[in-house]
Design an enzyme around this catalytic site. Structure first.
Site, short mmCIF file in Angstrom:
data_model
loop_
_atom_site.label_atom_id
_atom_site.label_comp_id
_atom_site.label_asym_id
_atom_site.label_seq_id
_atom_site.Cartn_x
_atom_site.Cartn_y
_atom_site.Cartn_z
N HIS A 213 0.79 -1.22 0.00
CA HIS A 213 0.00 0.00 0.00
C HIS A 213 0.83 1.28 0.00
CE1 HIS A 213 0.70 -0.62 4.35
NE2 HIS A 213 0.72 0.69 4.40
C1 UD1 Z 1 -2.33 5.15 5.80
C2 UD1 Z 1 -1.11 5.71 6.52
C3 UD1 Z 1 0.04 4.72 6.42
C4 UD1 Z 1 -0.38 3.35 6.90
C5 UD1 Z 1 -1.64 2.90 6.19
C6 UD1 Z 1 -2.09 1.62 6.80
C7 UD1 Z 1 -0.65 8.11 6.54
C8 UD1 Z 1 0.11 9.20 5.91
N1 UD1 Z 1 -0.66 6.94 5.89
O1 UD1 Z 1 -2.01 5.03 4.43
O2 UD1 Z 1 1.11 5.17 7.23
O3 UD1 Z 1 0.67 2.45 6.64
O4 UD1 Z 1 -2.66 3.90 6.35
O5 UD1 Z 1 -3.06 0.97 6.08
O6 UD1 Z 1 -1.23 8.29 7.58
N2 UD1 Z 1 -9.43 4.31 1.49
C9 UD1 Z 1 -10.64 3.67 1.38
N3 UD1 Z 1 -11.22 3.21 2.53
C10 UD1 Z 1 -10.70 3.38 3.75
C11 UD1 Z 1 -9.48 4.06 3.85
C12 UD1 Z 1 -8.85 4.52 2.72
O7 UD1 Z 1 -11.15 3.47 0.28
O8 UD1 Z 1 -11.30 2.95 4.75
C13 UD1 Z 1 -8.76 4.75 0.25
C14 UD1 Z 1 -9.06 6.21 -0.12
O9 UD1 Z 1 -9.17 6.29 -1.49
C15 UD1 Z 1 -7.80 6.92 0.32
C16 UD1 Z 1 -6.72 5.89 0.15
O10 UD1 Z 1 -7.34 4.64 0.44
O11 UD1 Z 1 -7.56 8.08 -0.45
C17 UD1 Z 1 -5.53 6.09 1.07
O12 UD1 Z 1 -5.94 6.24 2.43
P1 UD1 Z 1 -5.04 7.09 3.47
O13 UD1 Z 1 -5.52 6.86 4.84
O14 UD1 Z 1 -4.91 8.48 3.00
O15 UD1 Z 1 -3.61 6.46 3.29
P2 UD1 Z 1 -3.15 4.95 3.34
O16 UD1 Z 1 -2.48 4.63 2.06
O17 UD1 Z 1 -4.27 4.09 3.78
N1 UDP Z 2 -3.49 -6.64 8.32
C1 UDP Z 2 -4.77 -7.17 8.38
N2 UDP Z 2 -5.39 -7.48 7.21
C2 UDP Z 2 -4.80 -7.32 5.99
C3 UDP Z 2 -3.49 -6.76 5.96
C4 UDP Z 2 -2.87 -6.43 7.15
O1 UDP Z 2 -5.34 -7.36 9.46
O2 UDP Z 2 -5.42 -7.62 4.97
C5 UDP Z 2 -2.85 -6.26 9.59
C6 UDP Z 2 -1.45 -6.79 9.83
O3 UDP Z 2 -1.47 -8.08 10.37
C7 UDP Z 2 -0.91 -5.75 10.80
C8 UDP Z 2 -1.56 -4.46 10.35
O4 UDP Z 2 -2.68 -4.85 9.55
O5 UDP Z 2 -1.35 -6.05 12.12
C9 UDP Z 2 -0.61 -3.61 9.54
O6 UDP Z 2 -1.30 -2.52 9.02
P1 UDP Z 2 -0.92 -1.83 7.64
O7 UDP Z 2 -0.09 -2.74 6.81
O8 UDP Z 2 -2.19 -1.33 7.07
O9 UDP Z 2 -0.10 -0.55 8.12
P2 UDP Z 2 1.44 -0.28 8.43
O10 UDP Z 2 1.85 -1.24 9.48
O11 UDP Z 2 2.19 -0.41 7.16
O12 UDP Z 2 1.45 1.13 8.89
#
Ligand code: UD1
Ligand code: UDP
Length: 369
Positions: A213
């Site tokens: 992601h």
């Molecule tokens: C965010 C965090 C990242 C973390 C990740 C975990 C920041 C800067 N980024 O990244 O550190 O590793 O979460 O998963 O805080 N979206 C949906 N549904 C949701 C949430 C998001 O459709 O419930 C889509 C939206 O189009 C959104 C995109 O995902 O624009 C990105 O979401 P965002 O929270 O901005 O960043 P992440 O890539 O999820």
């Molecule tokens: N995780 C989950 N379902 C998924 C992918 C990840 O429950 O489909 C869990 C994973 O085991 C870990 C957490 O999500 O506990 C990590 O979150 P993410 O990768 O979204 O964020 P990051 O750690 O990179 O900030």
């Protein structure tokens, strides 16, 4: 002690759950408030984890949603300030490196409320990563900094943060993982549609589990295309299971049907137990997630992190993690070699203090503060 936890994105939930539980273990000592910024809002990115990890319903849901960094963080900042002014907590706790942690810590610091940062001190030394900026700023405005490993303490000392504010407590993510691992019955009964059948077919076979992601991997169509083509190549030799993060789903859709990867087992983002059930038996996990690097290290599962760096070097020096290139052929080769057992680091056991009791140490440190 009046405390307010600020969470909002998926990885925040695994980190807050054990801290809330540990505070509950000291009756009469804490008055807890939980604030959900709404950064993540889909059921399988948010509410599902509240159910699975028994996190209480938030006292406030700010419903900020998605948006560019400035817009998202700015709205969160204003709304966090509003609830902090209304509730007047003595401590605000923020988790990890998300925009929700940045907004929560800044809002509190400006209101002269003490800030505790859980998972402090991690550094990738790569400021093109939005999380790196969040880490640095959050640590600078924090009053108590809870680090998961010694490298965190070293980084903070180098940035001039007084060691008196820093406590090496271990890894709260592992607290959740250790508790989940003990629930064998739940792990044996996946809930995602189609996953029980797939897991029955995968039993006893080598397979690859993928999560991706990071904007640096998925936002550029050429990079995403190269990673997907590597996965398709590998899928010719071993099943590839890929629960797709919403950011990545959007980018994959934008690539168009002609470039949609065939042969992969694609899923919606999975619940915590379903994901753990797959992860613990995988031959290799291919990821760019911070938390998954740590979880594979704890579990002793080989991990390839598709990034040029990691803020979690202990997962390489002590764990089973290796960095991998985002390129097609090189990535496919690295995955195939790992599947064959080549180049995998020996599991040395979990790093120090990754023992399931980090949250208790946090709570004791707060009571002593
Ligand atoms: C965010 C965090 C990242 C973390 C990740 C975990 C920041 C800067 N980024 O990244 O550190 O590793 O979460 O998963 O805080 N979206 C949906 N549904 C949701 C949430 C998001 O459709 O419930 C889509 C939206 O189009 C959104 C995109 O995902 O624009 C990105 O979401 P965002 O929270 O901005 O960043 P992440 O890539 O999820
Ligand atoms: N995780 C989950 N379902 C998924 C992918 C990840 O429950 O489909 C869990 C994973 O085991 C870990 C957490 O999500 O506990 C990590 O979150 P993410 O990768 O979204 O964020 P990051 O750690 O990179 O900030």
């Amino acid at each position: 002690m009046r405390v307010m936890h600020i969470v909002g994105a998926r990885p925040n939930f695994m980190k807050v759950a054990p801290v809330i539980r540990a505070m509950d273990g000291h009756p009469g000592r804490f008055q807890q408030r939980l604030v959900h910024t709404g950064q993540h809002y889909d059921y399988q990115m948010s509410a599902l984890f509240f159910e699975e990890l028994h996190i209480p319903q938030p006292d406030h849901n700010l419903e900020i949603g998605s948006g560019p960094h400035g817009v998202q963080t700015g709205h969160m900042l204003a709304e966090c300030e509003r609830v902090m002014q209304a509730e007047r907590p003595e401590w605000v706790l923020v988790y990890g490196d998300t925009n929700s942690a940045l907004a929560g810590s800044l809002a509190a610091a400006k209101l002269h409320i003490a800030v505790a940062h859980v998972e402090a001190g991690l550094r990738s030394f790569d400021r093109s990563m939005p999380e790196e900026v969040n880490r640095i700023v959050t640590d600078q405005v924090s009053d108590l900094l809870f680090t998961p490993s010694q490298d965190g303490d070293d980084n903070l000392a180098r940035e001039g943060i007084s060691p008196a504010k820093v406590r090496l407590v271990g890894n709260v993510m592992v607290d959740s993982l250790a508790a989940a691992q003990a629930q064998e019955d739940r792990l044996q009964h996946p809930i995602a549609p189609g996953l029980a059948d797939l897991m029955a077919r995968l039993a006893g076979h080598l397979y690859v589990l993928v999560t991706l992601h990071r904007p640096s991997n998925v936002d550029d169509p050429a990079t995403l295309g190269a990673i997907l083509s590597a996965l398709v190549q590998v899928a010719g030799a071993a099943p590839v299971v890929f629960p797709v993060h919403p950011r990545t789903q959007e980018r994959m859709k934008a690539l168009g049907p002609a470039r949609w990867p065939g042969g992969l087992h694609l899923f919606e983002p999975l619940g915590y137990f379903d994901f753990l059930a797959l992860m613990r038996k995988a031959a290799v996990v291919v990821t760019d997630s911070g938390g998954v690097q740590e979880e594979t290290t704890y579990l002793g599962v080989p991990c390839l992190t598709v990034r040029p760096n990691t803020e979690r070097p202990i997962t390489i020096t002590h764990g089973t993690n290796r960095l991998a290139p985002p390129g097609g052929k090189a990535l496919a080769l690295a995955i195939m070699e790992t599947l064959e057992g080549k180049g995998a680091a020996k599991h040395k056991g979990p790093p120090p203090l990754w023992d399931g009791h980090a949250a208790e140490r946090i709570v004791r440190a707060m009571l002593d503060s």
